[in-house]
Design a protein around this motif. Structure first.
Motif, PDB file in Angstrom:
ATOM      1  N   LEU A   1      37.036   8.162 -70.780  1.00  0.00           N
ATOM      2  CA  LEU A   1      36.785   8.979 -69.669  1.00  0.00           C
ATOM      3  C   LEU A   1      36.473  10.323 -70.121  1.00  0.00           C
TER       4      LEU A   1
ATOM      5  N   SER B   1      32.579   7.622 -67.209  1.00  0.00           N
ATOM      6  CA  SER B   1      33.272   6.724 -68.182  1.00  0.00           C
ATOM      7  C   SER B   1      32.095   5.790 -68.993  1.00  0.00           C
TER       8      SER B   1
ATOM      9  N   LEU C   1      32.301   8.309 -62.204  1.00  0.00           N
ATOM     10  CA  LEU C   1      33.586   8.015 -61.460  1.00  0.00           C
ATOM     11  C   LEU C   1      33.878   9.077 -60.317  1.00  0.00           C
TER      12      LEU C   1
ATOM     13  N   THR D   1      33.558  13.506 -63.779  1.00  0.00           N
ATOM     14  CA  THR D   1      34.167  12.431 -64.719  1.00  0.00           C
ATOM     15  C   THR D   1      33.357  11.307 -64.872  1.00  0.00           C
TER      16      THR D   1
END
Length: 121
Positions: free
Chosen positions: A57, A91, A102, A89
């Motif tokens: 992340l 991933s 995200l 954010t």
């Protein structure tokens, strides 16, 4: 920086001048070879955490007025900290590829597709 749960990779955020980058290194190899490198001046990584052995992340800071930011970034005295940023954010896999957003852009917040945070007293 953060080490993957299986101890195979280490991810870190670092600065080079006013640019900010993420590197992922393979700890199981001699000399910890780099397997991924990404980031820059516009989308600025600020934090890394492993979700599991295969997914990292990455929290990015992105300028709210990206057009203004990009016009000004080559001027003398430019400082990215002078601009309002929002958090995104993503991933990525352990090689820094296959990115999934995200928590995304400000437009999603404005359209209420992602509810804004509420303060609980």
């Amino acid at each position: 920086m953060d080490i993957s749960p299986d101890g195979k990779y280490i991810a870190s955020v670092w600065n080079k001048g006013i640019k900010r980058f993420v590197t992922i290194k393979d700890l199981s190899k001699n000399n910890m070879p780099q397997v991924a490198f990404f980031g820059g001046i516009v989308e600025r990584p600020s934090r890394v955490n492993w979700a599991n052995n295969e997914r990292l992340l990455v929290t990015l800071k992105v300028p709210v007025k990206i057009n203004v930011f990009e016009k000004k970034m080559n001027e003398d005295g430019f400082n990215p900290h002078d601009y309002t940023m929002y958090t995104r954010t993503i991933s990525v896999d352990q090689y820094g590829k296959n990115a999934v957003v995200l928590l995304g852009g400000l437009n999603r917040l404005k359209k209420n597709q992602i509810p804004p945070a509420k303060r609980v007293v």
